[in-house]
Design an enzyme around this catalytic site. Structure first.
Site, mmCIF file in Angstrom:
data_model
loop_
_atom_site.group_PDB
_atom_site.id
_atom_site.type_symbol
_atom_site.label_atom_id
_atom_site.label_comp_id
_atom_site.label_asym_id
_atom_site.label_seq_id
_atom_site.Cartn_x
_atom_site.Cartn_y
_atom_site.Cartn_z
ATOM 1 N N CYS A 4 -2.801 1.630 8.126
ATOM 2 C CA CYS A 4 -2.168 2.639 8.980
ATOM 3 C C CYS A 4 -2.074 4.001 8.298
ATOM 4 O O CYS A 4 -1.346 4.880 8.745
ATOM 5 C CB CYS A 4 -0.778 2.184 9.411
ATOM 6 S SG CYS A 4 -0.756 0.551 10.121
ATOM 7 N N GLU A 63 -0.499 5.193 5.771
ATOM 8 C CA GLU A 63 0.733 5.758 5.235
ATOM 9 C C GLU A 63 1.010 5.292 3.803
ATOM 10 O O GLU A 63 1.970 5.745 3.186
ATOM 11 C CB GLU A 63 1.937 5.457 6.150
ATOM 12 C CG GLU A 63 2.607 4.105 5.948
ATOM 13 C CD GLU A 63 1.870 2.983 6.648
ATOM 14 O OE1 GLU A 63 0.648 3.122 6.868
ATOM 15 O OE2 GLU A 63 2.493 1.964 6.970
ATOM 16 N N ASN A 86 -4.132 2.420 3.495
ATOM 17 C CA ASN A 86 -4.034 1.089 4.100
ATOM 18 C C ASN A 86 -4.455 1.117 5.563
ATOM 19 O O ASN A 86 -5.033 2.091 6.039
ATOM 20 C CB ASN A 86 -2.595 0.591 3.981
ATOM 21 C CG ASN A 86 -1.657 1.479 4.767
ATOM 22 O OD1 ASN A 86 -1.844 2.692 4.812
ATOM 23 N ND2 ASN A 86 -0.684 0.895 5.416
#
Lengths: 331, 788
Positions: B437, B439, B435
C-alpha cells in the site's frame, strides 16, 4: 437522411458527430473475459438451495443466446439500414462488444455447468425451455418483420425498421437484459456470485451504451422525418412493450416461483413495469403503468462505485489514454 | 440462503431463520413491532413506510429472521434520502447478532470466550487471562456502545471480524465481546485491557485488520505488511521467495516484493549457455502462486512487485496489467510499482536519454542510492554496459499510460525514501521497496523480510464543531503506540526472515483516518490554508507523542537491538531532513531528542498512513487522509454493495432547509457531485467538492506538508476523472519535487456508464436536423465558421 437507402462513405464533413463520439467513448471501455474471475462463484454455487439452483440455471440459459440474437439483428438489419459511416463505425464496435458478451456467457456456462448434458440443454434453451422460447420467439418475430427488406423505400418500410430498432433497444436490451441483471444484483446483494456480478457490471455498461445509441438513431430519424412517428406507431410501440413485459413476467414466474427472500414475482412485476415506463418516456411517450422500483439493490447501481481494491477488481478504468509528456500542465 | 451470512454453505446459513420460524406468532407482525421499537427516538425515520414495504414484498414461508433481513436491506438503501435510517438498520442487525450468538449460548463476554474456547479458536494465554479476571472483564463491556456503529460498520464487523463456529458458521461473539477479546489478547492486566477496549469501543482508534482478526487466537498473526527483498539472480533463490510469499499470504499479510536483482531478457545463462527470458515468466509464476493462496478462506492473496526503473525489462513490466496483448505475458493478480531514482526524474526534466541495464552486468546498482547510485549509474553508462537507451520522457510517458489505464504501476521514489529514513544511516542498510500500500519504507536484505504492525487513529472522533481535541489525541496516541509495540512480541511470524527483522528494528506504523470528516466538521475547504495548517499540526502532534512514548518504552524496556545503526542514534530525527518543516512543538522535540540520546528509542520507525479501507468502514469515517470521492456512492465489498452518503452535507442542507427528494435525485443523477446545482449555496458547493473536483495539487501539498512528521510514508491516492499523459506527467513530477516518498493508486473514472435505473428521467433529445445544418463541433473544424 439517415434511413435513405445507400452506402454513404463520406466521413468529412461528418453529419452525425455524436455517433463518432459514442464510438470513441466505447473504445475507452474495452474489457476482456480473462479479467473476470469466476472461481469464487463455484464455492457459492455449491451451497445453493434447489430453488436458487433452478433460478441461476434458467438465468444463464437465457444469457447463453440473448446476445447472439442481438448481434444477428445488428448485422442483418441495423447495419444495412443506418446509412452513416460514423453510425456504422459505432455498430461495428457494438458488434465486437456483443461478441465479448457472447464469449463471457459461454465461459460462464462452461464454468457453472460442468455436466455436458446439462450444458447442451442450456445452450439449446431457446428450443426446450418454454419461458425462454417465448422470449426468443418475440425477438424472432421482430427480426423477421424486416428481414426481407433490402431498402427502406416507403414510409411504411421505415416505420417497420423503427419498430425493429425500438424492439431491440427498449424491449430486449432495455427490458429482457434489465430484468436479467436484476437477478444478478439481487444475488450480489447477498454477497453471492461476485464473478458474475463483475462481468455483469461491464455488460450492463455496454448495454446501456447500445441502448443510448439506438435511441439516438430514433431521435435523429424523428427529427428528419417527423411524420413517421404517428399515433399508429405509438400504439404499436405500446403493444410491443406490453407483450415484452408479459414475456419477461412469465420468465420471472418460472425463475422465482412462490418467491424468495427479497425477490418475489410481485416485486419483479413492478420493476419491469417501472423499466418499461422509462423506455416509453425516453421515446417521448406517456407512462403506461406508473409503477415504482421496489428493488433497493437496483437503486445502488445508480451511484459511483468505490471498490476495496483487495477484494474486487475495480471496473472504473479507461483504455486509449491520450496525450504526451508535459511537465507544465494544470492538474 | 440468508444474505446476512457471508459463508457459503446454505445448510448452515438457514439455521437462524428456522429458529425464527419456531418463535410462534405472525412473523410480519413481530418484525413490524421490532421496527417500530427500534425507530423510537430516531429523528426523520418513518417506521410505517418500512413496515408497508415489508408487507408488500411478503413471500410464502417468510420467517422473522428473513423479514428482519429484508427490513435491513430496505432501511440501508434508504440512507441516501435520510442518513438516520443507517442507525435503524444497525439496530436491527445488532438484534440479529444477539439472537444468533444466544443460539450458541453466548450472553456475556465470558460466555463468548467459553464458546470460542470450546471450538478451539483461542490461545491458551487468552483463555487463562479471562479465566483469572472473568467478572471484572464482564463489567468492562459497554453494551450501549453498539449504538455508535453506522450500519455499514456493524455489518463489516459481523461479516468479517466476529469469530464463527467452525461448522455452524454462526458468530460466537457480539461486537463488544470481539473488541474486548482483541484488547485482552494484547494486555497484561485488566486495566490495560479496559484502556484499549475503551478506545476501540469508542471507535477512536483501531488496529489494522490482522490484529483485529487474530488477537487472542491460536495463530496470532498481527502484522499487516511484509516487504521481501528481491530474490538473488539464481534459480534457488527465486523459488525460495515464492515459498516465503506463499507462507506470508496464507496468514493474510499483504506482500511487497522487489524483483530488481533478477537478470533481464536476453542475458546469458552460463550454466546452459542459453539466454534468459527475463523477469516476466518469473512474475507469471508469482502471479499464479499469489492467486492460489487463499487468505482465510475467501480473499485471494495480494502482492505488489517493485522494479527499479533502470532494469532492462521495465517496458515489459509496465505491460503486465494490460488487458490486451499476449495473455502469456500478463499478470492480473499482481500490483506493480516503479522504484524510481532521482536521476531518472532529472533526465525527464532535462528531456535527456535514459539507460537500461541488466542487473547481472550491474549488480551494484540495486544496493545504492543518492550520490553513490548516481556515480555508479553514470560509470556503467560510460563503460557501455547499457542494454538499451531510451528517451527518459518516453519511458516516463509509458509509466503514465499504465497508471491511467490500470491505476497500477505506482510511482515511488527510491532516493527520497532512503535519504530520509531512520534505518539507512549505514551503507549496508538499504530500502529496496515499499509495501502493498506504499506507506511502509523499511530496510530489507536477503535474510531479513521487513514487517510492519499498523493502527489508525480516527481523527473524526477527536473533533467536535468547537474544535480539534489535541489533548484527547495525545492520550489516544500514547495508548496506541504502547499496544503497537506490544504486538511485535506477541505476534506469530510465518517466516524466520520476518521475525528476525521485526525483533531487530521493531518498526510500527501509526496512522490516521477521518481527516475529511474533521474538515467538514470545522467547515474548512480541503484546499484552504487553514486545512493545511490543521492537518500538519495533527501530524506533528501524533509524531511527537509517538516519539515520546517510544522513548519512554525504551527507558522501561530497552531500545530496539540495533538502535546504534540508526540516524536517531546520531541525534538526527526525521523532520531534520526537511528545511521547511512546519515545526510548532520545538521544545518538546528537543526534549525528546535529549531522552533518545540517553536511552534510545524502542522503535526504529513509528508513523505510516495506511489506506484504512476496511477499518474506516468500521469506524464510519472517511478513509485516512483522503477527500471523499462522492457525496453519494456505493461501497463494493466481498459481502455486497452498500450505499454510503455524506452525512455532513445532508445535515448542513437540512439546517438550511434545503434538503428534499428533488435535490436528492439531482445529486444522484450527478453521481454524487453537487457542483452547479442551483439550490445549493456556493460555500457548500466549495466545501463538498469531491476528490474528482479538487485540484490534485492541494492533495499533494497537504501530503508534502505532513511528510516531515511521517517517518515511513503515506498511501496517497491521486484522482483524475479523465487522465491524459500530459496532466499525469505534470502531476507526478510535482509530487517528486514536493518531496513525497511514494504515491499510491491513480484513480480514474469509466468513459461510459450505465443508464441509471431508478432516477434518470431521460427524454428524447432535441435534434437539430443535422444534415443541412452541421453543428459546431471539434469534429467539424473545417465546416465551422463560428470560431474563425
Amino acid at each position: 437522411m439517415l434511413l435513405d437507402p445507400g452506402m454513404d462513405l463520406t466521413l468529412r464533413p461528418m453529419k452525425y458527430p455524436d455517433f463518432y463520439d459514442q464510438y470513441r467513448a466505447a473504445i475507452k471501455n474495452t474489457w476482456t473475459v480473462e479479467e473476470v474471475d469466476l472461481a469464487s462463484d463455484l464455492t457459492d454455487l455449491a451451497g445453493f438451495t434447489e430453488q436458487e439452483q433452478h433460478l441461476i440455471h434458467r438465468l444463464v440459459a437465457f444469457f447463453a443466446t440473448g446476445d447472439t440474437i442481438v448481434a444477428n439483428n445488428l448485422v442483418l438489419n441495423l447495419y444495412q439500414h443506418v446509412n452513416s459511416p460514423e453510425g456504422r463505425l459505432y455498430l461495428s464496435r457494438q458488434l465486437f462488444e456483443e461478441a465479448v458478451h457472447v464469449q463471457f456467457y459461454l465461459t460462464l456456462l462452461d464454468t457453472y455447468l460442468p455436466d455436458p448434458e446439462e450444458r447442451t440443454k442450456a445452450f439449446d434453451a431457446v428450443n426446450n425451455i418454454p419461458s425462454i422460447k417465448r422470449k426468443a420467439d418475440f425477438c424472432f418475430k421482430w427480426i423477421d418483420s424486416v428481414f426481407d427488406m433490402r431498402e427502406l423505400e416507403t414510409a411504411g418500410d421505415r416505420r417497420k425498421f423503427l419498430l425493429n430498432l425500438i424492439c431491440f433497444a427498449a424491449c430486449i436490451e432495455g427490458l429482457f437484459f434489465y430484468g436479467a441483471f436484476a437477478y444478478v444484483y439481487w444475488l450480489r446483494s447477498r454477497g453471492l456470485l461476485d464473478g458474475l456480478a463483475t462481468g455483469t457490471n461491464w455488460v450492463f455498461r455496454d448495454e446501456s451504451c447500445h441502448m443510448n445509441f439506438a435511441f439516438s438513431v430514433v431521435d435523429i430519424v424523428r427529427a428528419e422525418e417527423p411524420e413517421l412517428f404517428d399515433d399508429e406507431m405509438r400504439r404499436q410501440v405500446t403493444d410491443m412493450m406490453e407483450e415484452a413485459v408479459e414475456a419477461e413476467l412469465q420468465f420471472a414466474e418460472d425463475l422465482i416461483g412462490d418467491g424468495m427472500p427479497g425477490m418475489t414475482v410481485k416485486d419483479m412485476k413492478s420493476y419491469l413495469e417501472f423499466a418499461a415506463d422509462q423506455r416509453l418516456e425516453r421515446l417521448g411517450m406517456e407512462k403506461r403503468w406508473g409503477s415504482e422500483n421496489p428493488f433497493p439493490f437496483m437503486a445502488l447501481q445508480d451511484v459511483q462505485e468505490l471498490t476495496n481494491f483487495f477484494e474486487r477488481r475495480p471496473t472504473a478504468y479507461q483504455t486509449a489514454v491520450e496525450g504526451k509528456v508535459d511537465l507544465d500542465e494544470e492538474f | 440462503m440468508t444474505g446476512l451470512a457471508t459463508t457459503t454453505s446454505a445448510a448452515t446459513n438457514t439455521a437462524p431463520q428456522q429458529r425464527g420460524a419456531q418463535g410462534g406468532g405472525d412473523p410480519a407482525a413481530v418484525i413490524a413491532a421490532r421496527i417500530r421499537a427500534h425507530a423510537a427516538g430516531l429523528p426523520d425515520v418513518d417506521a410505517e413506510r418500512v413496515v408497508t414495504q415489508i408487507n408488500d414484498g411478503l413471500w410464502p414461508g417468510a420467517t422473522e429472521a428473513a423479514l428482519r433481513e429484508r427490513a435491513i436491506e430496505i432501511t440501508s438503501a434508504t440512507v441516501a434520502s435520510e442518513p438516520t435510517y443507517s442507525k435503524l438498520a444497525a439496530r436491527l442487525l445488532a438484534e440479529h447478532i444477539a439472537e444468533e450468538t444466544a443460539s450458541e449460548g453466548v450472553v456475556s463476554f465470558t460466555s463468548s470466550i467459553a464458546a470460542s474456547r470450546e471450538n478451539g479458536l483461542l490461545s491458551d494465554e487468552l483463555v487463562e487471562f479471562v479465566a483469572a479476571h472473568g467478572a471484572e472483564l464482564d463489567a468492562v463491556i459497554d453494551e450501549a456502545a453498539d449504538d455508535r456503529f453506522e450500519y455499514f460498520g456493524l455489518r463489516t464487523v459481523y461479516d468479517r471480524y466476529l469469530l464463527r463456529h467452525p461448522e455452524h458458521r454462526t458468530v460466537l461473539e457480539r461486537p463488544q465481546h470481539f473488541m474486548l477479546r482483541v484488547a485482552c489478547g494484547l494486555s497484561q492486566s485488566v486495566e490495560e485491557a479496559a484502556e484499549l477496549y475503551s478506545l476501540l469501543s469508542q471507535l477512536a482508534y483501531l488496529p489494522s485488520s490482522p490484529t483485529l482478526f487474530n488477537s487472542g487466537t491460536r495463530r496470532p498473526q498481527l502484522s499487516s505488511c511484509f516487504l521481501l527483498d528481491s530474490p538473488k539472480d539464481e534459480l534457488d533463490s527465486i523459488y525460495e521467495r515464492y515459498s516465503q510469499v506463499a507462507r506470508l499470504s496464507k496468514y493474510a499479510g499483504g506482500i511487497g516484493i522487489a524483483w530488481s536483482r533478477v537478470r533481464s531478457r536476453g542475458s546469458l545463462i552460463r550454466g546452459t549457455n542459453g539466454h534468459s527470458n527475463g523477469i516476466v515468466p518469473w512474475l507469471r509464476t508469482l502471479d499464479s502462486s499469489v492467486a492460489a493462496v487463499n487468505q482465510g478462506g475467501r480473499r485471494k492473496g495480494a502482492a505488489c512487485v517493485y522494479l527499479a526503473s533502470w532494469h532492462a525489462d521495465v517496458e515489459e513490466f509496465l505491460e503486465l496489467r494490460d488487458n490486451t496483448g499476449d495473455t502469456e505475458r500478463r499478470t492480473h493478480n499482481l500490483n506493480l510499482a516503479n522504484w524510481i531514482p532521482d536521476e531518472f526524474m532529472r533526465r525527464v526534466e532535462a528531456d535527456a536519454q535514459w539507460s537500461l541495464f541488466d542487473p547481472k552486468e550491474t549488480p551494484e546498482l540495486v544496493d545504492l542510492w543518492g550520490d553513490d547510485f548516481d556515480a555508479a549509474y553514470r560509470a556503467a553508462e560510460a563503460a557501455g554496459k547499457a542494454r538499451k537507451t531510451v528517451q527518459a520522457r518516453e519511458l516516463y510517458g509509458r509509466m503514465m499510460r499504465t497508471l491511467a489505464q490500470t491505476g497500477n504501476g505506482w510511482i515511488t521514489f527510491s532516493d527520497t525514501a532512503n535519504r530520509t529514513s531512520n534505518q539507512t544511516a549505514r551503507p549496508e542498510n538499504v530500502i529496496h521497496l515499499s509495501n502493498l500500500c506504499t506507506e511502509i519504507l523499511e530496510v530489507t536484505n536477503d535474510s531479513e523480510t521487513a514487517v510492519c504492525n499498523l493502527g489508525s487513529v480516527n481523527l473524526a472522533e477527536h473533533c467536535s464543531p468547537a474544535g480539534f481535541d489535541f489533548d484527547r489525541l495525545e492520550d489516544t496516541v500514547r495508548t496506541a503506540v504502547k499496544f503497537l509495540d506490544r504486538t511485535i512480541d506477541l505476534g506469530f511470524y510465518p517466516t524466520a526472515e520476518a521475525e528476525k527483522a521485526n525483533r531487530k528494528w521493531r518498526p510500527i506504523g501509526l496512522g490516521c483516518m477521518g481527516l475529511a470528516d474533521v474538515f467538514f466538521k470545522l467547515k474548512l475547504d480541503f484546499d484552504s490554508p487553514e486545512a493545511l495548517e490543521l492537518s500538519t499540526a495533527i501530524a506533528e502532534r501524533i509524531a511527537v507523542v509517538s516519539y515520546e512514548t517510544s522513548a519512554r518504552l525504551a527507558e522501561d524496556l530497552g531500545a530496539h537491538p540495533n538502535f546504534n545503526e540508526t540516524r536517531a542514534a546520531d541525534g538526527v530525527l526525521h523532520f531534520d531532513h526537511y528545511e521547511n518543516a512546519r515545526v510548532t512543538l520545538g521544545r518538546r522535540w528537543e526534549a525528546v531528542r535529549e531522552r533518545i540520546g540517553r536511552t534510545g528509542l524502542r522503535n526504529s520507525l513509528m508513523i505510516a498512513i495506511a489506506p484504512t479501507a476496511t477499518i474506516a468502514s468500521i469506524a464510519g469515517c472517511a478513509e485516512c487522509i483522503e477527500p471523499v470521492v462522492s457525496n453519494v456512492f456505493k461501497r463494493e465489498t466481498l459481502s455486497g454493495e452498500f450505499l454510503q452518503v455524506n452525512r455532513h452535507l445532508i445535515a448542513e442542507l437540512k439546517e438550511r432547509g434545503l434538503w428534499n427528494e428533488q435535490l436528492r435525485q439531482a445529486i444522484v443523477v450527478a453521481e454524487g457531485s453537487i457542483q452547479g446545482i442551483e439550490e445549493i449555496p456556493a460555500d457548500l458547493q466549495a466545501r463538498y467538492r469531491t476528490a474528482w473536483e479538487l485540484p490534485q495539487k492541494a492533495l499533494i501539498d497537504l501530503a508534502a506538508a505532513r511528510t516531515p512528521f511521517i517517518d515511513q510514508a503515506q498511501s496517497l491516492n491521486l484522482f483524475q476523472a479523465s487522465p491524459t499523459i500530459g496532466k499525469l506527467s505534470s502531476m507526478y513530477r510535482y509530487a517528486w519535487k514536493a518531496g513525497l516518498k511514494t504515491t499510491y493508486y491513480l484513480r480514474s473514472r469509466p468513459a461510459t456508464r450505465i443508464n441509471q435505473t431508478t432516477v434518470s428521467k431521460a427524454k428524447p433529445a432535441q435534434i437539430e436536423t443535422v444534415a443541412e445544418d452541421v453543428a459546431c463541433s471539434l469534429e467539424n473544424p473545417e465546416t465551422c465558421e463560428a470560431c474563425q
